[in-house]
Design a protein around this motif. Structure first.
Motif, mmCIF file in Angstrom:
data_model
loop_
_atom_site.group_PDB
_atom_site.id
_atom_site.type_symbol
_atom_site.label_atom_id
_atom_site.label_comp_id
_atom_site.label_asym_id
_atom_site.label_seq_id
_atom_site.Cartn_x
_atom_site.Cartn_y
_atom_site.Cartn_z
ATOM 1 N N ALA A 1 -20.964 -52.153 13.744
ATOM 2 C CA ALA A 1 -21.510 -50.880 13.269
ATOM 3 C C ALA A 1 -21.723 -49.947 14.451
ATOM 4 C CB ALA A 1 -22.825 -51.093 12.531
ATOM 5 N N LEU A 2 -21.539 -48.669 14.186
ATOM 6 C CA LEU A 2 -21.761 -47.624 15.185
ATOM 7 C C LEU A 2 -22.621 -46.540 14.557
ATOM 8 C CD1 LEU A 2 -21.056 -46.118 17.900
ATOM 9 C CD2 LEU A 2 -19.142 -45.102 16.615
ATOM 10 N N VAL A 3 -23.648 -46.140 15.273
ATOM 11 C CA VAL A 3 -24.506 -45.028 14.871
ATOM 12 C C VAL A 3 -24.482 -44.006 15.988
ATOM 13 C CG1 VAL A 3 -26.890 -44.313 14.434
ATOM 14 C CG2 VAL A 3 -26.029 -46.432 13.444
ATOM 15 N N VAL A 4 -24.259 -42.752 15.633
ATOM 16 C CA VAL A 4 -24.316 -41.656 16.604
ATOM 17 C C VAL A 4 -25.227 -40.581 16.020
ATOM 18 C CG1 VAL A 4 -23.024 -39.948 17.928
ATOM 19 C CG2 VAL A 4 -21.946 -42.132 17.360
ATOM 20 N N LEU A 5 -26.231 -40.192 16.784
ATOM 21 C CA LEU A 5 -27.136 -39.116 16.399
ATOM 22 C C LEU A 5 -27.012 -38.012 17.436
ATOM 23 C CD1 LEU A 5 -30.313 -41.302 15.716
ATOM 24 C CD2 LEU A 5 -28.587 -40.602 14.071
ATOM 25 N N VAL B 1 -18.849 -34.725 19.708
ATOM 26 C CA VAL B 1 -19.471 -35.925 20.279
ATOM 27 C C VAL B 1 -19.243 -37.117 19.348
ATOM 28 C CG1 VAL B 1 -21.685 -36.986 20.906
ATOM 29 C CG2 VAL B 1 -21.204 -34.626 21.560
ATOM 30 N N ILE B 2 -19.473 -36.896 18.068
ATOM 31 C CA ILE B 2 -19.292 -37.971 17.083
ATOM 32 C C ILE B 2 -17.852 -38.473 17.095
ATOM 33 C CG2 ILE B 2 -19.090 -38.336 14.583
ATOM 34 C CD1 ILE B 2 -21.718 -36.832 14.309
ATOM 35 N N GLN C 1 -28.484 -30.798 13.802
ATOM 36 C CA GLN C 1 -28.232 -32.221 14.021
ATOM 37 C C GLN C 1 -27.028 -32.680 13.211
ATOM 38 O OE1 GLN C 1 -32.017 -33.691 12.828
ATOM 39 N NE2 GLN C 1 -31.554 -33.612 10.660
ATOM 40 N N ILE C 2 -26.281 -33.600 13.796
ATOM 41 C CA ILE C 2 -25.137 -34.213 13.134
ATOM 42 C C ILE C 2 -25.254 -35.720 13.373
ATOM 43 C CG2 ILE C 2 -22.615 -34.380 13.029
ATOM 44 C CD1 ILE C 2 -23.472 -31.638 12.230
ATOM 45 N N THR C 3 -24.965 -36.518 12.342
ATOM 46 C CA THR C 3 -25.141 -37.967 12.404
ATOM 47 C C THR C 3 -23.891 -38.666 11.880
ATOM 48 O OG1 THR C 3 -27.492 -37.694 11.977
ATOM 49 C CG2 THR C 3 -26.592 -39.861 11.581
#
Length: 135
Positions: free
Chosen positions: A96-100, A109-110, A83-85
């Motif tokens: 704000a931006l959150v990518v999981l 992807v991030i 996993q990368i966050t």
């Protein structure tokens, strides 16, 4: 995971939690119930660059920080075992931006999500790296 890896993967969180954390950092140090957790000055110090990092980024207290087109951004990534966050936010813009991701190869992807969101919502373009001509 053993205790030694907890800084990298000991926090269990979700997108909602990360957005709440960003909201706190974009605020004045108070919790949703109005109690003071940190002074506004302390938050500002946490967002102040301390060291130059790589490229356009600098390091603040647990954040990478940089300014693009006059927009101050703070960024922190994390990842472990598939996993990368990403959490990126622009305090002055209340963005704000959150990518999981569920991939150890989630950096692509991030990076793409961050570049697209910053351009679409803030009008900010992340510059492409320029190769150095070294012997």
């Amino acid at each position: 995971m053993g205790r030694a890896i907890h800084p990298a993967g000991g926090v269990i969180s979700c997108a909602h939690d990360l957005f709440e954390y960003a909201r706190f950092h974009m605020g004045d140090g108070t919790a949703p119930d109005g109690s003071c957790l940190l002074q506004a000055q302390t938050l500002a110090q946490m967002h102040t660059p301390l060291l130059h990092a790589t490229g356009l980024r600098q390091i603040a207290l647990s954040w990478f920080t940089y300014t693009l087109n006059g927009v101050k951004l703070l960024r922190h990534t994390g990842g472990t075992h598939g996993q990368i966050t990403l959490l990126t936010f622009a305090p002055a813009e209340q963005f704000a931006l959150v990518v999981l991701t569920n991939s150890s190869e989630g950096d692509g992807v991030i990076d793409a999500a961050e570049a697209t969101a910053l351009q679409k919502y803030l009008g900010v373009n992340i510059p492409q790296p320029v190769p150095l001509d070294l012997p």
